[in-house]
Design a protein around this motif. Structure first.
Motif, PDB file in Angstrom:
ATOM      1  N   ASP A   1      87.611 -50.848 -42.103  1.00 28.29           N
ATOM      2  CA  ASP A   1      87.781 -50.325 -43.589  1.00 28.29           C
ATOM      3  C   ASP A   1      87.576 -51.514 -44.388  1.00 28.29           C
ATOM      4  OD1 ASP A   1      88.542 -47.535 -42.604  1.00 28.29           O
ATOM      5  OD2 ASP A   1      89.967 -48.794 -41.545  1.00 28.29           O
ATOM      6  N   ARG A   2      87.922 -52.672 -43.975  1.00 29.27           N
ATOM      7  CA  ARG A   2      87.475 -53.844 -44.837  1.00 29.27           C
ATOM      8  C   ARG A   2      87.111 -54.983 -43.921  1.00 29.27           C
ATOM      9  NH1 ARG A   2      89.001 -51.338 -48.280  1.00 29.27           N
ATOM     10  NH2 ARG A   2      90.352 -51.687 -50.107  1.00 29.27           N
ATOM     11  N   ASN A   3      85.636 -55.422 -44.235  1.00 30.49           N
ATOM     12  CA  ASN A   3      85.028 -56.339 -43.415  1.00 30.49           C
ATOM     13  C   ASN A   3      84.933 -57.683 -44.433  1.00 30.49           C
ATOM     14  OD1 ASN A   3      84.292 -54.603 -41.196  1.00 30.49           O
ATOM     15  ND2 ASN A   3      83.254 -53.439 -42.945  1.00 30.49           N
TER      16      ASN A   3
ATOM     17  N   GLY B   1      75.600 -56.823 -50.094  1.00 31.87           N
ATOM     18  CA  GLY B   1      76.977 -55.744 -50.031  1.00 31.87           C
ATOM     19  C   GLY B   1      77.126 -55.664 -48.506  1.00 31.87           C
TER      20      GLY B   1
ATOM     21  N   ASP C   1      83.059 -57.101 -47.602  1.00 28.93           N
ATOM     22  CA  ASP C   1      83.842 -56.627 -48.607  1.00 28.93           C
ATOM     23  C   ASP C   1      84.571 -57.789 -49.457  1.00 28.93           C
ATOM     24  OD1 ASP C   1      83.463 -53.978 -48.031  1.00 28.93           O
ATOM     25  OD2 ASP C   1      84.689 -54.004 -46.595  1.00 28.93           O
ATOM     26  N   GLY C   2      84.601 -58.850 -48.863  1.00 26.68           N
ATOM     27  CA  GLY C   2      85.296 -60.183 -49.646  1.00 26.68           C
ATOM     28  C   GLY C   2      85.104 -61.302 -48.849  1.00 26.68           C
TER      29      GLY C   2
ATOM     30  N   GLU D   1      95.563 -57.155 -47.742  1.00 33.07           N
ATOM     31  CA  GLU D   1      94.628 -55.995 -47.346  1.00 33.07           C
ATOM     32  C   GLU D   1      95.336 -55.066 -46.943  1.00 33.07           C
ATOM     33  OE1 GLU D   1      91.837 -55.527 -48.452  1.00 33.07           O
ATOM     34  OE2 GLU D   1      91.078 -57.480 -49.104  1.00 33.07           O
TER      35      GLU D   1
ATOM     36  N   SER E   1      85.222 -42.986 -45.368  1.00 36.25           N
ATOM     37  CA  SER E   1      84.618 -44.034 -45.861  1.00 36.25           C
ATOM     38  C   SER E   1      84.080 -44.968 -44.871  1.00 36.25           C
ATOM     39  CB  SER E   1      85.650 -44.718 -47.000  1.00 36.25           C
ATOM     40  OG  SER E   1      85.165 -45.688 -47.355  1.00 36.25           O
ATOM     41  N   ARG E   2      84.802 -45.047 -43.770  1.00 38.73           N
ATOM     42  CA  ARG E   2      84.330 -45.886 -42.934  1.00 38.73           C
ATOM     43  C   ARG E   2      83.190 -45.358 -42.299  1.00 38.73           C
ATOM     44  NH1 ARG E   2      88.401 -45.847 -38.204  1.00 38.73           N
ATOM     45  NH2 ARG E   2      89.875 -46.500 -39.956  1.00 38.73           N
TER      46      ARG E   2
END
Length: 307
Positions: free
Chosen positions: A213-215, A260, A263-264, A291, A306-307
């Motif tokens: 969900d957060r990469n 893109g 994510d961070g 996170e 979303s994933r």
């Protein structure tokens, strides 16, 4: 004591650090007042670090991601991750040491940690197959992630691999299927997932535990569909063109954010994670705490969609 290694572009830093240690030794051993000289050298060192690391090429960043002193998963156990209980085996073949799984805590939050492990010396690296997982490693990871889903634990994944092991035995035991199966199951796992590229993440070996969900990626880590050496061997039939391949692959954290694909970025201490491991651990822990708080506040149906 850890043996310190220096990359070619770090040579000016090594020289300055040696001079600082020499002056400090003189001050301590002979009672000489050298505070001003030491302060001047430290300023020069800080300036040189800024100069070198703000102008790195893609290939130099690949070298930095592979730095022998760069922190590996083991360096974050007991610091970022506490209250550890390791989980072993894939219930089918064996326990693969190149992927480790732990029930752990990040601050006050209980999580499942899944991570590539390379080891920090030659003996450990051989035991961990230099971070190249076999299919049983991917199966172990997925089984433990299903356990996390059952108990409502978020999953934190640390990626550091040159790729999945390409040996005949691994292929016979279903390497490609194990990776594909993980991609499918992680996509629909009903618990939050955070992935972090901590050094290098190449090919399906990284993707096999890389759905989240957060990469996130550390500042000097790299991530790509193939290693620069592999790319050079395929495109030019010449592994010596790895530096050229690194430019083409767009594998740095800056490139990945621009396109893109991440994510961070987790900023590293000046000069890279290997120059201040405790600081890097604190940066990773703070990022994960933030996170995890954000992801656990969201509905799981929303995350999965979303994933």
């Amino acid at each position: 004591m850890e043996t310190m290694h220096a990359l070619d572009f770090e040579a000016p830093l090594v020289e300055l650090e040696a001079r600082i240690r020499e002056f400090e030794s003189l001050a301590a051993g002979r009672g000489m007042r050298l505070d001003d000289e030491i302060a001047t050298l430290r300023r020069k060192l800080d300036e040189k670090v800024e100069e070198i690391y703000s102008n790195l090429t893609c290939w130099q960043k690949v070298k930095l991601a592979r730095h022998p002193n760069r922190p590996v998963t083991g360096d974050y156990l007991g610091t970022v991750f506490t209250d550890l209980m390791e989980l072993h085996g894939d219930k089918l073949y064996r326990d693969d040491s190149s992927i480790v799984t732990y029930l752990a805590s990040v601050g006050s939050r209980r999580v499942l940690l899944v991570a590539n492990e390379k080891g920090s010396d030659t003996k450990e690296r051989m035991r961990c197959n230099f971070g190249m997982p076999h299919p049983e490693g991917y199966r172990k990871a997925m089984q433990k992630m299903r356990l996390a889903e059952k108990f409502g634990l978020p999953v934190v994944i640390l990626i550091n691999t040159p790729g999945a092991y390409p040996g005949i035995g691994a292929e016979e035991r279903g390497q490609a299927f194990a990776i594909a199966h993980n991609l499918m199951d992680m996509g629909r796992l009903r618990t939050p997932i955070i992935t972090v590229i901590i050094s290098e993440g190449f090919s399906g070996g990284a993707l096999g535990i890389g759905v989240g969900d957060r990469n996130l990626i550390m500042e000097y880590a790299v991530f790509s569909v193939i290693s620069p050496e592999g790319c050079a061997a395929i495109l030019w039939r010449d592994g010596s063109k790895a530096a050229q391949a690194a430019d083409v692959l767009k594998l740095t954290s800056d490139d990945l954010m621009r396109y893109g694909l991440m994510d961070g970025v987790i900023k590293e201490p000046p000069g890279g994670a290997h120059r201040n491991k405790p600081d890097m651990a604190q940066r990773l822990k703070s990022t994960l705490e933030a996170e995890l708080a954000e992801l656990q506040s969201r509905k799981i149906d929303e995350l999965v969609e979303s994933r």
